[in-house]
Write a protein that holds these residues in place. Structure first.
Motif, PDB file in Angstrom:
ATOM      1  N   THR A   1      -1.429  82.456  27.301  1.00  0.00           N
ATOM      2  CA  THR A   1      -2.087  83.324  27.995  1.00  0.00           C
ATOM      3  C   THR A   1      -2.080  84.666  27.205  1.00  0.00           C
ATOM      4  O   THR A   1      -3.012  85.370  27.548  1.00  0.00           O
ATOM      5  N   HIS A   2      -1.318  85.130  26.854  1.00  0.00           N
ATOM      6  CA  HIS A   2      -0.919  86.445  26.265  1.00  0.00           C
ATOM      7  C   HIS A   2      -0.845  86.573  24.612  1.00  0.00           C
ATOM      8  O   HIS A   2      -0.370  87.332  23.856  1.00  0.00           O
TER       9      HIS A   2
ATOM     10  N   HIS B   1       6.298  79.249  31.918  1.00  0.00           N
ATOM     11  CA  HIS B   1       6.577  80.345  30.958  1.00  0.00           C
ATOM     12  C   HIS B   1       5.724  80.059  29.619  1.00  0.00           C
ATOM     13  O   HIS B   1       5.150  80.975  29.000  1.00  0.00           O
ATOM     14  N   VAL B   2       5.779  78.850  29.093  1.00  0.00           N
ATOM     15  CA  VAL B   2       4.667  78.339  28.100  1.00  0.00           C
ATOM     16  C   VAL B   2       3.382  78.787  28.237  1.00  0.00           C
ATOM     17  O   VAL B   2       2.607  79.566  27.533  1.00  0.00           O
TER      18      VAL B   2
ATOM     19  N   ILE C   1       3.399  78.242  19.491  1.00  0.00           N
ATOM     20  CA  ILE C   1       4.220  78.326  20.793  1.00  0.00           C
ATOM     21  C   ILE C   1       4.408  77.093  21.347  1.00  0.00           C
ATOM     22  O   ILE C   1       5.671  76.776  21.947  1.00  0.00           O
ATOM     23  N   ARG C   2       3.537  76.239  21.265  1.00  0.00           N
ATOM     24  CA  ARG C   2       3.501  74.938  21.828  1.00  0.00           C
ATOM     25  C   ARG C   2       4.805  74.002  21.114  1.00  0.00           C
ATOM     26  O   ARG C   2       5.519  73.392  21.977  1.00  0.00           O
ATOM     27  N   SER C   3       4.523  73.985  19.990  1.00  0.00           N
ATOM     28  CA  SER C   3       5.508  73.323  19.009  1.00  0.00           C
ATOM     29  C   SER C   3       6.869  73.805  19.371  1.00  0.00           C
ATOM     30  O   SER C   3       7.815  73.115  19.417  1.00  0.00           O
ATOM     31  N   ALA C   4       6.906  74.973  18.965  1.00  0.00           N
ATOM     32  CA  ALA C   4       8.555  75.668  19.304  1.00  0.00           C
ATOM     33  C   ALA C   4       9.247  75.609  20.715  1.00  0.00           C
ATOM     34  O   ALA C   4      10.031  75.016  20.653  1.00  0.00           O
ATOM     35  N   ALA C   5       8.028  75.566  21.602  1.00  0.00           N
ATOM     36  CA  ALA C   5       8.697  75.402  23.132  1.00  0.00           C
ATOM     37  C   ALA C   5       9.171  74.132  23.317  1.00  0.00           C
ATOM     38  O   ALA C   5      10.101  73.688  23.925  1.00  0.00           O
TER      39      ALA C   5
END
Length: 89
Positions: free
Chosen positions: A43-44, A37-38, A53-57
């Motif tokens: 990719t979107h 999902h990450v 996104i990476r940090s929050a995930a």
């Protein structure tokens, strides 16, 4: 197609709910689902959103993994041949 900032936030919140369910019901697949999902979110998303996104995930995954798994006595027993496994123990 790139997601808008609002859509990204919504998808990250959905990921949190999914991870919470997997943590309690199927912890063995949680990290694989998380990575899928990450990667899909990245990719979107526009490149400038990737680090956030990476940090929050990853913060989310770590926080969920630290939580204790609540036992659910009403959950179905879906093990294959549980009587054989119990007698082997």
């Amino acid at each position: 197609m790139l997601f808008s900032a609002e859509t990204l936030e919504s998808e990250i919140r959905k990921l949190r709910g999914l991870l919470q369910m997997l943590h309690e019901d199927q912890p063995d697949v949680m990290e694989d689902v998380f990575e899928f999902h990450v990667t899909s979110l990245i990719t979107h998303a526009a490149p400038e959103h990737h680090p956030r996104i990476r940090s929050a995930a990853h913060e989310m995954l770590t926080a969920i993994q630290r939580q204790p798994v609540r036992p659910n006595p009403n959950a179905p027993d879906i093990r294959l041949m549980p009587s054989l496994l119990a007698s082997a123990a």
